[in-house]
Design an enzyme around this catalytic site. Sequence first.
Site, mmCIF file in Angstrom:
data_model
loop_
_atom_site.group_PDB
_atom_site.id
_atom_site.type_symbol
_atom_site.label_atom_id
_atom_site.label_comp_id
_atom_site.label_asym_id
_atom_site.label_seq_id
_atom_site.Cartn_x
_atom_site.Cartn_y
_atom_site.Cartn_z
ATOM 1 C CD GLU A 237 -2.273 -1.349 2.213
ATOM 2 O OE1 GLU A 237 -2.421 -0.529 3.399
ATOM 3 O OE2 GLU A 237 -3.114 -2.312 2.506
ATOM 4 C CD GLU B 52 -4.469 -8.046 2.250
ATOM 5 O OE1 GLU B 52 -4.920 -7.355 2.499
ATOM 6 O OE2 GLU B 52 -2.910 -8.054 1.807
HETATM 7 O O1 G3I Z 1 -2.751 -7.973 19.054
HETATM 8 C C1 G3I Z 1 -3.276 -6.121 19.914
HETATM 9 C C2 G3I Z 1 -4.183 -7.636 20.921
HETATM 10 O O2 G3I Z 1 -2.561 -7.834 22.286
HETATM 11 C C3 G3I Z 1 -4.931 -6.846 21.784
HETATM 12 O O3 G3I Z 1 -5.202 -6.679 22.279
HETATM 13 C C4 G3I Z 1 -6.179 -5.832 20.503
HETATM 14 C C5 G3I Z 1 -6.725 -5.091 21.006
HETATM 15 O O4 G3I Z 1 -8.020 -4.402 20.458
HETATM 16 O O5 G3I Z 1 -5.159 -5.989 19.304
HETATM 17 C C6 G3I Z 1 -4.541 -6.439 18.735
HETATM 18 O O6 G3I Z 1 -4.002 -6.176 17.493
HETATM 19 C C7 G3I Z 1 -5.110 -6.586 16.167
HETATM 20 C C8 G3I Z 1 -4.275 -7.457 15.494
HETATM 21 O O7 G3I Z 1 -5.374 -7.132 14.000
HETATM 22 C C9 G3I Z 1 -4.308 -8.587 15.961
HETATM 23 O O8 G3I Z 1 -4.951 -8.849 16.073
HETATM 24 C C10 G3I Z 1 -5.082 -5.400 16.557
HETATM 25 O O9 G3I Z 1 -5.986 -4.469 16.967
HETATM 26 C C11 G3I Z 1 -6.113 -4.944 14.707
HETATM 27 O O10 G3I Z 1 -6.205 -3.656 14.337
HETATM 28 C C12 G3I Z 1 -5.466 -5.564 13.705
HETATM 29 O O11 G3I Z 1 -6.145 -5.778 12.839
HETATM 30 C C13 G3I Z 1 -5.154 -6.200 11.369
HETATM 31 C C14 G3I Z 1 -5.446 -5.339 10.419
HETATM 32 O O12 G3I Z 1 -4.877 -5.607 8.818
HETATM 33 C C15 G3I Z 1 -4.541 -3.790 10.712
HETATM 34 O O13 G3I Z 1 -4.026 -3.026 9.802
HETATM 35 C C16 G3I Z 1 -6.992 -6.888 11.143
HETATM 36 O O14 G3I Z 1 -6.535 -8.354 11.177
HETATM 37 C C17 G3I Z 1 -6.078 -7.406 9.318
HETATM 38 O O15 G3I Z 1 -7.169 -8.559 8.815
HETATM 39 C C18 G3I Z 1 -5.551 -6.486 8.375
HETATM 40 O O16 G3I Z 1 -4.915 -7.125 7.290
HETATM 41 C C19 G3I Z 1 -4.853 -5.718 6.419
HETATM 42 C C20 G3I Z 1 -3.572 -6.670 5.954
HETATM 43 O O17 G3I Z 1 -2.528 -6.337 6.593
HETATM 44 C C21 G3I Z 1 -3.357 -5.408 4.463
HETATM 45 N N1 G3I Z 1 -4.322 -5.618 3.406
HETATM 46 C C22 G3I Z 1 -5.504 -4.818 4.402
HETATM 47 C C23 G3I Z 1 -5.497 -5.335 5.215
HETATM 48 C C24 G3I Z 1 -6.766 -5.116 6.282
HETATM 49 O O18 G3I Z 1 -7.030 -4.481 6.733
#
Ligand code: G3I
Length: 373
Positions: free
Chosen positions: A156, A261
Site C-alpha cells: 500500500e 486478500e
Molecule cells: O494483538 C493485539 C492484541 O494484543 C490486543 O489485545 C487487541 C486489542 O485491540 O489488538 C490486537 O491487535 C490487532 C491485530 O489486528 C491482531 O489481531 C489490532 O488491534 C487490529 O487493528 C489488527 O487488525 C488487522 C489489520 O490488518 C490492521 O492493520 C487485521 O487483523 C488484518 O486482517 C488487516 O489486514 C490488512 C492487511 O495486512 C493489509 N491489507 C489490508 C488488510 C485489511 O485491513
Amino acid sequence: MQVRSTVLTALLVIGFAATAQAPASLKGAYQGDFVIGAAINAAQITGEDARGDATLKAQFNSISPENCLKWESVHPQPDRYDFTIPDLYVAFGEKNHMFIVGHNLVWHNQVPAWVFRDDKGSLLDRDALLARMRDHIHTVVGRYKGRIQSWDVVNEALNEDGTLRQSLWEKIIGDDYIAKAFQYAHEADPQAQLTYNDYNLENEAKRKGAIALVTKLKAEGVPITSVGLQGHDSLTWPTVDQMDAAISDFAKLDVKVAISELDIDVLPPAARQQTADVTLNIQQNAALNPYVNGLPDSVQQQLAKRYADLFGVFLKHRDVVTRVTFWGVTDGDSWRNDWPVRGRTSYPLLFDRAGQPKAAFDAVIRAAGQPAS
Ligand code: G3I
C-alpha cells in the site's frame, strides 16, 4: 451385443464415479489453475482453532499470515525479534504442503514508532532507516529462506490518485525505498517471489500509478515478480470489467498477479469511497449493521453469484493469476466485522460462523473450469 452393453454400463459407472469424486475442495477444483489460499490468524496457527485448521487443511493449499509477520509482531523492539508464532506458521504450511506467503515487510501500518527514530526520539536520516530496513528484511526473510515462497514486500505505497503515499518510509528515504525493499528481500532469498501489494488497483487512477511504479522498477532491474490485487471488494465494486482490465494491464508488464486478500463485503458501505485503509474508524449505527441475526438467503445468493463472476475472471487469466487468497477462513474471523465500523456482523467469506460452507462456496466450486469469456 451383450459385451457392448456391458462395456457401456462399465463406462457409465466409471463416469459416474468420477463425477461423484468431483473435487469437494477449493484447492481440488482449481488444481492446475492457481493455488487457493487463506489468511490465518494466531488461533489457527497455534491449533487453538482446531475447526479452522481442519477447514484450512481440507480446502486450501496456500496460507498468508494475517498479522504474525508484520513488523510490530515479529520485531517489536529494536534489539528483539519474536519468531514464536511465525515459526509455527511456517511449520503449519510445510506440514500441510502449502504455498507459504510472507506478509508483509514494509508498510505504513502495524510498524512500531521506534523504527523511524533514534534512541533520543529524533527521526532517522535516509541511511540509518535504510540500514534498519535492510536488517529487518535480511533477518526475517533470511530466517525462512527457501521455506516462504512469496513475500508481500511493500504494502500500500500508493494514494488513491496514483501518487506515492507520504509515509515516513517515503519522507525519510525517498521514492527508492520501494526498490531498496525488493533488493534487500532478493538478497536474503533469491528464489522467493516478490510482490507489490495494494488495494483499489481496479480503479484507473490508482492502477496507473501502480503501472508506472512497476514499469520503473522493472526498468531498473528490480526483482519484482508479481502484483497483489488485494480484492477487498463489495457486491458491486469492482465490476467484472474493472477486474478484467486490471489483471490484463498488469499482465502486460510481465509480472504475475496474486488476488492476495479477497473478501466481499455485503454490508452497507460506511465509507464515502471504496477503500481498505485500515486507519478508517466509523461509528456504529443500526443501519450499517442490518444482518445481526443472520444473512437473508437473497443476499447469500447475491454473494454466491458475485464470487462466481469474479472467479470467472480469475480463470480467464489463469496464465497470469498465480494465487487467490481469501482474507480469512470463516465469516467470524474476518477483519470486516470490525472495519471500518467496530462490532458489525459481516459475511464476506465462503464459510459461515459455524465453519459451514455457504452458497458462495458451492458457487465457487461450480465456477471451476468456466472462465469468463
Ligand atoms: O494483538 C493485539 C492484541 O494484543 C490486543 O489485545 C487487541 C486489542 O485491540 O489488538 C490486537 O491487535 C490487532 C491485530 O489486528 C491482531 O489481531 C489490532 O488491534 C487490529 O487493528 C489488527 O487488525 C488487522 C489489520 O490488518 C490492521 O492493520 C487485521 O487483523 C488484518 O486482517 C488487516 O489486514 C490488512 C492487511 O495486512 C493489509 N491489507 C489490508 C488488510 C485489511 O485491513
